[in-house]
Design a protein around this motif. Structure first.
Motif, mmCIF file in Angstrom:
data_model
loop_
_atom_site.group_PDB
_atom_site.id
_atom_site.type_symbol
_atom_site.label_atom_id
_atom_site.label_comp_id
_atom_site.label_asym_id
_atom_site.label_seq_id
_atom_site.Cartn_x
_atom_site.Cartn_y
_atom_site.Cartn_z
ATOM 1 N N LEU A 129 0.834 -1.207 0.000
ATOM 2 C CA LEU A 129 0.000 0.000 0.000
ATOM 3 C C LEU A 129 0.865 1.252 0.000
ATOM 4 C CD1 LEU A 129 -2.814 -0.691 2.637
ATOM 5 C CD2 LEU A 129 -3.070 -0.462 0.173
ATOM 6 N N LEU A 130 0.482 2.222 -0.792
ATOM 7 C CA LEU A 130 1.163 3.516 -0.814
ATOM 8 C C LEU A 130 0.391 4.569 -0.029
ATOM 9 C CD1 LEU A 130 2.273 3.607 -4.561
ATOM 10 C CD2 LEU A 130 3.672 3.091 -2.545
ATOM 11 N N ALA A 131 -0.761 4.183 0.519
ATOM 12 C CA ALA A 131 -1.597 5.117 1.287
ATOM 13 C C ALA A 131 -2.263 4.362 2.435
ATOM 14 C CB ALA A 131 -2.662 5.731 0.377
ATOM 15 N N ASN A 132 -2.595 5.084 3.488
ATOM 16 C CA ASN A 132 -3.328 4.498 4.603
ATOM 17 C C ASN A 132 -4.776 4.248 4.191
ATOM 18 O OD1 ASN A 132 -1.112 4.720 6.346
ATOM 19 N ND2 ASN A 132 -1.678 6.800 6.895
ATOM 20 N N LEU A 133 -5.348 3.160 4.693
ATOM 21 C CA LEU A 133 -6.774 2.859 4.504
ATOM 22 C C LEU A 133 -7.362 2.639 5.894
ATOM 23 C CD1 LEU A 133 -6.719 0.343 1.499
ATOM 24 C CD2 LEU A 133 -7.212 2.789 1.448
ATOM 25 N N PRO A 134 -7.582 3.715 6.662
ATOM 26 C CA PRO A 134 -8.032 3.575 8.045
ATOM 27 C C PRO A 134 -9.376 2.859 8.185
ATOM 28 C CG PRO A 134 -8.090 5.873 7.353
ATOM 29 C CD PRO A 134 -7.419 5.096 6.265
ATOM 30 N N GLU A 135 -10.237 2.975 7.187
ATOM 31 C CA GLU A 135 -11.541 2.307 7.261
ATOM 32 C C GLU A 135 -11.401 0.777 7.256
ATOM 33 O OE1 GLU A 135 -10.843 3.314 2.868
ATOM 34 O OE2 GLU A 135 -10.375 4.190 4.812
ATOM 35 N N HIS A 136 -10.234 0.280 6.807
ATOM 36 C CA HIS A 136 -9.955 -1.158 6.798
ATOM 37 C C HIS A 136 -8.842 -1.512 7.789
ATOM 38 C CE1 HIS A 136 -12.577 -1.947 3.376
ATOM 39 N NE2 HIS A 136 -12.074 -0.867 2.813
ATOM 40 N N ARG A 137 -8.423 -0.517 8.579
ATOM 41 C CA ARG A 137 -7.345 -0.682 9.564
ATOM 42 C C ARG A 137 -6.050 -1.123 8.898
ATOM 43 N NH1 ARG A 137 -9.939 -2.917 15.053
ATOM 44 N NH2 ARG A 137 -7.991 -2.038 15.794
ATOM 45 N N LEU A 138 -5.765 -0.523 7.738
ATOM 46 C CA LEU A 138 -4.549 -0.816 6.980
ATOM 47 C C LEU A 138 -3.701 0.449 6.878
ATOM 48 C CD1 LEU A 138 -6.206 -2.913 4.154
ATOM 49 C CD2 LEU A 138 -4.702 -3.790 5.957
ATOM 50 N N ALA A 139 -2.384 0.264 6.895
ATOM 51 C CA ALA A 139 -1.467 1.396 6.850
ATOM 52 C C ALA A 139 -0.544 1.300 5.640
ATOM 53 C CB ALA A 139 -0.628 1.430 8.124
ATOM 54 N N ARG A 140 -0.045 2.446 5.224
ATOM 55 C CA ARG A 140 0.946 2.508 4.151
ATOM 56 C C ARG A 140 2.050 1.494 4.460
ATOM 57 N NH1 ARG A 140 3.350 6.531 0.561
ATOM 58 N NH2 ARG A 140 5.590 6.173 0.543
ATOM 59 N N GLY A 141 2.402 0.686 3.455
ATOM 60 C CA GLY A 141 3.448 -0.317 3.629
ATOM 61 C C GLY A 141 2.930 -1.718 3.875
ATOM 62 N N ASN A 142 1.643 -1.868 4.261
ATOM 63 C CA ASN A 142 1.101 -3.216 4.415
ATOM 64 C C ASN A 142 1.194 -3.951 3.077
ATOM 65 O OD1 ASN A 142 -1.404 -2.156 6.733
ATOM 66 N ND2 ASN A 142 0.300 -3.495 7.198
ATOM 67 N N VAL A 143 1.495 -5.252 3.146
ATOM 68 C CA VAL A 143 1.701 -6.060 1.943
ATOM 69 C C VAL A 143 0.543 -7.043 1.788
ATOM 70 C CG1 VAL A 143 3.214 -7.772 0.851
ATOM 71 C CG2 VAL A 143 4.199 -5.842 2.094
ATOM 72 N N GLY A 144 0.055 -7.168 0.553
ATOM 73 C CA GLY A 144 -1.034 -8.086 0.260
ATOM 74 C C GLY A 144 -0.921 -8.646 -1.145
ATOM 75 N N THR A 145 -1.923 -9.446 -1.511
ATOM 76 C CA THR A 145 -1.977 -10.066 -2.837
ATOM 77 C C THR A 145 -3.277 -9.674 -3.523
ATOM 78 O OG1 THR A 145 -0.727 -11.959 -2.025
ATOM 79 C CG2 THR A 145 -1.934 -12.272 -4.085
ATOM 80 N N ILE A 146 -3.178 -9.268 -4.771
ATOM 81 C CA ILE A 146 -4.383 -8.946 -5.540
ATOM 82 C C ILE A 146 -5.116 -10.246 -5.847
ATOM 83 C CG2 ILE A 146 -5.278 -8.023 -7.714
ATOM 84 C CD1 ILE A 146 -2.897 -6.080 -7.719
ATOM 85 N N VAL A 147 -6.388 -10.317 -5.439
ATOM 86 C CA VAL A 147 -7.168 -11.538 -5.648
ATOM 87 C C VAL A 147 -8.274 -11.380 -6.687
ATOM 88 C CG1 VAL A 147 -6.652 -12.525 -3.383
ATOM 89 C CG2 VAL A 147 -8.643 -11.037 -3.640
ATOM 90 N N GLU A 148 -8.599 -10.134 -7.041
ATOM 91 C CA GLU A 148 -9.663 -9.919 -8.029
ATOM 92 C C GLU A 148 -9.539 -8.519 -8.611
ATOM 93 O OE1 GLU A 148 -14.554 -9.915 -8.239
ATOM 94 O OE2 GLU A 148 -13.555 -10.758 -6.488
ATOM 95 N N GLU A 149 -9.830 -8.398 -9.898
ATOM 96 C CA GLU A 149 -9.870 -7.089 -10.549
ATOM 97 C C GLU A 149 -11.327 -6.637 -10.564
ATOM 98 O OE1 GLU A 149 -7.421 -6.587 -13.993
ATOM 99 O OE2 GLU A 149 -6.214 -8.341 -13.456
ATOM 100 N N LEU A 150 -11.615 -5.521 -9.881
ATOM 101 C CA LEU A 150 -12.994 -5.042 -9.774
ATOM 102 C C LEU A 150 -13.390 -4.178 -10.961
ATOM 103 C CD1 LEU A 150 -13.020 -4.233 -5.967
ATOM 104 C CD2 LEU A 150 -13.796 -6.304 -7.130
ATOM 105 N N ASP A 151 -12.485 -3.328 -11.414
ATOM 106 C CA ASP A 151 -12.692 -2.523 -12.624
ATOM 107 C C ASP A 151 -11.320 -2.045 -13.090
ATOM 108 O OD1 ASP A 151 -12.054 -0.078 -11.222
ATOM 109 O OD2 ASP A 151 -14.138 0.063 -10.570
ATOM 110 N N ASP A 152 -11.292 -1.124 -14.049
ATOM 111 C CA ASP A 152 -10.016 -0.684 -14.622
ATOM 112 C C ASP A 152 -9.092 -0.019 -13.603
ATOM 113 O OD1 ASP A 152 -10.701 -1.678 -17.085
ATOM 114 O OD2 ASP A 152 -11.346 0.258 -17.889
ATOM 115 N N SER A 153 -9.651 0.570 -12.558
ATOM 116 C CA SER A 153 -8.814 1.300 -11.611
ATOM 117 C C SER A 153 -8.789 0.709 -10.209
ATOM 118 C CB SER A 153 -9.272 2.758 -11.542
ATOM 119 O OG SER A 153 -10.597 2.826 -11.044
ATOM 120 N N THR A 154 -9.592 -0.330 -9.945
ATOM 121 C CA THR A 154 -9.718 -0.865 -8.591
ATOM 122 C C THR A 154 -9.554 -2.384 -8.570
ATOM 123 O OG1 THR A 154 -11.332 0.885 -8.173
ATOM 124 C CG2 THR A 154 -11.163 -0.843 -6.507
#
Length: 77
Positions: free
Chosen positions: A19-44
């Protein structure tokens, strides 16, 4: 890893990303590492964040522009 190459630098499904930005609504912070599991649209995409034992602790929609694709194998610049 799929998505990141010179023709298509956008992160894609199964890419490991940080992550390059905090996502406080999901309790995630810049730097958290994850795996893309689905493409929702062209930008998300939907990213799953897991602990060191592989147990997911969050799944969140993320804008591709707020993700950095991580590489574990050297690639030519």
């Amino acid at each position: 890893m799929s998505g990141a190459n010179k023709e298509d630098p956008a992160p894609a499904t199964l890419d490991v990303v940080a992550l390059l930005a905090n996502l406080p609504e999901h309790r995630l912070a810049r730097g958290n590492v994850g795996t893309i599991v689905e493409e929702l649209d062209d930008s998300t995409v939907l990213v799953e964040f897991s602990d060191d034992d592989g147990r997911p602790y969050a799944v969140a929609p993320c804008r591709r522009s707020e993700l950095l694709t991580l590489h574990y194998v050297p690639e030519a610049a």
